[in-house]
Write a protein that holds these residues in place. Structure first.
Motif, mmCIF file in Angstrom:
data_model
loop_
_atom_site.group_PDB
_atom_site.id
_atom_site.type_symbol
_atom_site.label_atom_id
_atom_site.label_comp_id
_atom_site.label_asym_id
_atom_site.label_seq_id
_atom_site.Cartn_x
_atom_site.Cartn_y
_atom_site.Cartn_z
ATOM 1 N N ASN A 22 0.799 -1.218 0.000
ATOM 2 C CA ASN A 22 0.000 0.000 0.000
ATOM 3 C C ASN A 22 0.834 1.271 0.000
ATOM 4 O O ASN A 22 0.312 2.365 0.208
ATOM 5 N N SER A 23 2.126 1.112 -0.288
ATOM 6 C CA SER A 23 2.933 2.292 -0.570
ATOM 7 C C SER A 23 2.713 2.739 -2.011
ATOM 8 O O SER A 23 3.308 3.711 -2.457
ATOM 9 N N VAL A 24 1.833 2.033 -2.727
ATOM 10 C CA VAL A 24 1.595 2.402 -4.123
ATOM 11 C C VAL A 24 1.034 3.813 -4.238
ATOM 12 O O VAL A 24 1.363 4.555 -5.161
ATOM 13 N N GLY A 25 0.198 4.226 -3.271
ATOM 14 C CA GLY A 25 -0.322 5.591 -3.286
ATOM 15 C C GLY A 25 0.794 6.611 -3.148
ATOM 16 O O GLY A 25 0.817 7.654 -3.810
ATOM 17 N N ILE A 26 1.763 6.298 -2.264
ATOM 18 C CA ILE A 26 2.921 7.168 -2.079
ATOM 19 C C ILE A 26 3.766 7.192 -3.348
ATOM 20 O O ILE A 26 4.207 8.245 -3.806
ATOM 21 N N LEU A 27 3.990 6.004 -3.928
ATOM 22 C CA LEU A 27 4.843 5.913 -5.114
ATOM 23 C C LEU A 27 4.196 6.537 -6.348
ATOM 24 O O LEU A 27 4.900 6.999 -7.247
ATOM 25 N N VAL A 28 2.857 6.531 -6.420
ATOM 26 C CA VAL A 28 2.177 7.238 -7.504
ATOM 27 C C VAL A 28 2.515 8.724 -7.438
ATOM 28 O O VAL A 28 2.869 9.355 -8.437
ATOM 29 N N VAL A 37 6.801 11.353 -14.276
ATOM 30 C CA VAL A 37 5.871 10.590 -15.107
ATOM 31 C C VAL A 37 4.464 11.178 -14.996
ATOM 32 O O VAL A 37 4.109 11.812 -14.001
ATOM 33 N N ALA A 38 3.660 10.976 -16.030
ATOM 34 C CA ALA A 38 2.284 11.483 -16.048
ATOM 35 C C ALA A 38 1.381 10.587 -15.199
ATOM 36 O O ALA A 38 1.745 9.473 -14.836
ATOM 37 N N MET A 87 15.506 -1.198 -5.181
ATOM 38 C CA MET A 87 14.854 0.105 -5.296
ATOM 39 C C MET A 87 15.785 1.220 -4.848
ATOM 40 O O MET A 87 15.894 2.268 -5.497
ATOM 41 N N TYR A 88 16.485 0.992 -3.761
ATOM 42 C CA TYR A 88 17.377 2.024 -3.215
ATOM 43 C C TYR A 88 18.537 2.309 -4.172
ATOM 44 O O TYR A 88 18.856 3.465 -4.435
ATOM 45 N N PHE A 89 19.139 1.258 -4.716
ATOM 46 C CA PHE A 89 20.335 1.456 -5.538
ATOM 47 C C PHE A 89 20.012 1.822 -6.988
ATOM 48 O O PHE A 89 20.772 2.546 -7.638
ATOM 49 N N ALA A 90 18.894 1.340 -7.521
ATOM 50 C CA ALA A 90 18.557 1.635 -8.928
ATOM 51 C C ALA A 90 17.961 3.030 -9.083
ATOM 52 O O ALA A 90 18.317 3.780 -9.990
ATOM 53 N N ASN A 91 16.975 3.382 -8.215
ATOM 54 C CA ASN A 91 16.376 4.715 -8.206
ATOM 55 C C ASN A 91 15.847 5.137 -9.574
ATOM 56 O O ASN A 91 16.190 6.199 -10.112
ATOM 57 N N THR A 92 15.003 4.287 -10.185
ATOM 58 C CA THR A 92 14.359 4.604 -11.452
ATOM 59 C C THR A 92 12.895 4.164 -11.390
ATOM 60 O O THR A 92 12.501 3.396 -10.502
ATOM 61 N N PHE A 93 12.109 4.649 -12.337
ATOM 62 C CA PHE A 93 10.705 4.258 -12.387
ATOM 63 C C PHE A 93 10.570 2.766 -12.688
ATOM 64 O O PHE A 93 9.647 2.108 -12.209
ATOM 65 N N TRP A 94 11.516 2.219 -13.452
ATOM 66 C CA TRP A 94 11.487 0.786 -13.721
ATOM 67 C C TRP A 94 11.744 -0.015 -12.449
ATOM 68 O O TRP A 94 11.198 -1.102 -12.260
ATOM 69 N N ALA A 95 12.573 0.524 -11.559
ATOM 70 C CA ALA A 95 12.824 -0.153 -10.283
ATOM 71 C C ALA A 95 11.555 -0.199 -9.446
ATOM 72 O O ALA A 95 11.291 -1.182 -8.739
#
Length: 402
Positions: A22-28, A37-38, A87-95
């Motif tokens: 449920n961190s998806v709301g935060i990540l959006v 990103v749009a 996630m921490y090391f890549a730091n991209t939207f794909w991550a």
């Protein structure tokens, strides 16, 4: 307490996955702010999570007992540990997409395990409902943890500081892994000699029961409503109510607190009040709240709000919908699961997870695509449609599970 080790394991792993899922709301919101990103692109995060859940739950439900529930949960924790570190090391939207795909696949195994094991560590329908509500309460506490703690890593001077939250999650996951690894699962889960094909046939045979179809309908539309609101509430707070990004995320925790409180209260009163009365009341009050509170969003000042003292009334009132929606999911799930043989719990939990996940995808995408078209002050009126279908489903389920 009987089966204490198993129950603690169920609480702990549900807490971990609640925070991640449920961190998806935060990540959006973060993906729009940090990666540029749009909204439509950010909305794809929900499908990455929920379609992964749907696909794996559909496959795993019938033969997870052969793998072993404990082993399945440990593998799931190992995968999300890798996702958080990446996630921490890549730091991209794909991550971000990869993290949610791993989290979704892992949660499918975890949810089926938890829902199946509840049947083995409880006695009777009321006891089943109580533990189900308490576990779902812990799930909401995990979400509250994410929404309160994660924004503490935000920094105006370091745009990557928020990623440190994933290092914290990696540590928590490692602790959960060790605790579950050394917990004693002192139950005997029935095994069968069926092939995987026969397991699937047995799972599909459940659809011959009308109750299962109505149960699937309920799960789809409930999670569609819940996830649509939960995922887009931080964006609603930021863009419609003009609340500062950090405060917009933090004030969203009121929704999670409402859910947690609602499920905790349900766990207490379910032995005294018939489940159907609690469920009907929740649906009706949720619909009333939407109709009464959302009009207040039109009159919010356009000035940027950055302090709690300046928050508009609607930012406090709309999250109360969680209080009314909260009892529905654990009550209905428990009622249906406890109405079938324990040997079918894993398969039924797999189907439940599948339809819940697909409902979550639809809810998030619908709100995401309609947010700009209708405006934040109107888009949540769409929740009245699934609420109506849920209300009808409750009537049928009450009759079929008697």
């Amino acid at each position: 307490m009987k089966h204490l080790g198993i129950k603690l394991s169920l609480f702990l792993i549900y807490f971990v996955f609640a925070a991640l899922l449920n961190s998806v709301g935060i990540l959006v919101e973060r993906s729009q702010e940090v990666y540029g990103v749009a909204k439509k692109a950010a909305a794809i995060l929900e499908p990455f999570k929920d379609l992964s859940i749907a696909f794996i739950s559909f496959l795993i439900g019938s033969f997870l007992p052969k793998l072993g529930y404990k082993k399945g949960m440990l593998i799931s924790l190992a995968l999300v540990f890798i996702g958080c570190v990446s996630m921490y090391f890549a730091n991209t939207f794909w991550a971000v997409k990869t993290l949610f795909a791993l989290t979704g696949m892992s949660f499918a195994v975890v949810k089926v395990s938890v829902y199946a094991l509840i049947g083995y560590v409880t006695d009777g329908k009321d006891d089943h409902s109580k533990l189900m509500s308490l576990i779902e309460t812990v799930f909401m506490i995990g979400i509250i943890f994410m929404y309160v703690v994660f924004p503490l890593f935000y920094s105006d001077t370091d745009p990557n500081a928020w990623l440190q939250g994933y290092l914290l999650m990696a540590v928590i996951i490692a602790v959960a892994f060790c605790i579950i690894l050394f917990s004693k699962f002192d139950i005997q889960v029935g095994q069968n000699d069926r092939t995987i094909g026969q397991d699937f046939s047995a799972m599909f045979a459940l659809f011959k029961k009308p109750m299962i179809w109505i149960f699937a309908t309920f799960a789809f539309f409930y999670v569609m409503t819940e996830q649509g609101i939960m995922t887009w509430l931080p964006t609603f707070n930021k863009e419609t109510l003009h609340i500062d990004a950090k405060l917009a995320t933090q004030v969203s925790v009121l929704l999670m607190i409402s859910f947690a409180l609602g499920r905790f209260i349900t766990g207490i009163i379910v032995k005294k009040v018939k489940w159907i009365y609690i469920a009907f009341t929740g649906v009706v009050l949720a619909a009333v709240l939407v109709l009464v509170v959302l009009p207040l969003a039109k009159n919010v000042s356009v000035t940027q709000i950055s302090t709690i003292a300046d928050l508009p009334l609607v930012s406090f009132l709309f999250p109360l919908i969680g209080l009314f929606l909260a009892p529905l999911y654990p009550l209905v799930n428990s009622r249906v699961l406890s109405s079938v043989d324990k040997s079918d719990h894993s398969s039924l939990a797999g189907m439940l997870t599948f339809f819940s996940a697909t409902g979550g995808v639809v809810g998030s995408l619908v709100i995401g695509f309609m947010f700009d078209k209708f405006g934040g002050d109107k888009v949540f009126y769409l929740s009245l449609i699934p609420l109506s279908i849920i209300f009808i489903s409750l009537f049928r389920l009450n009759r079929l599970t008697r």
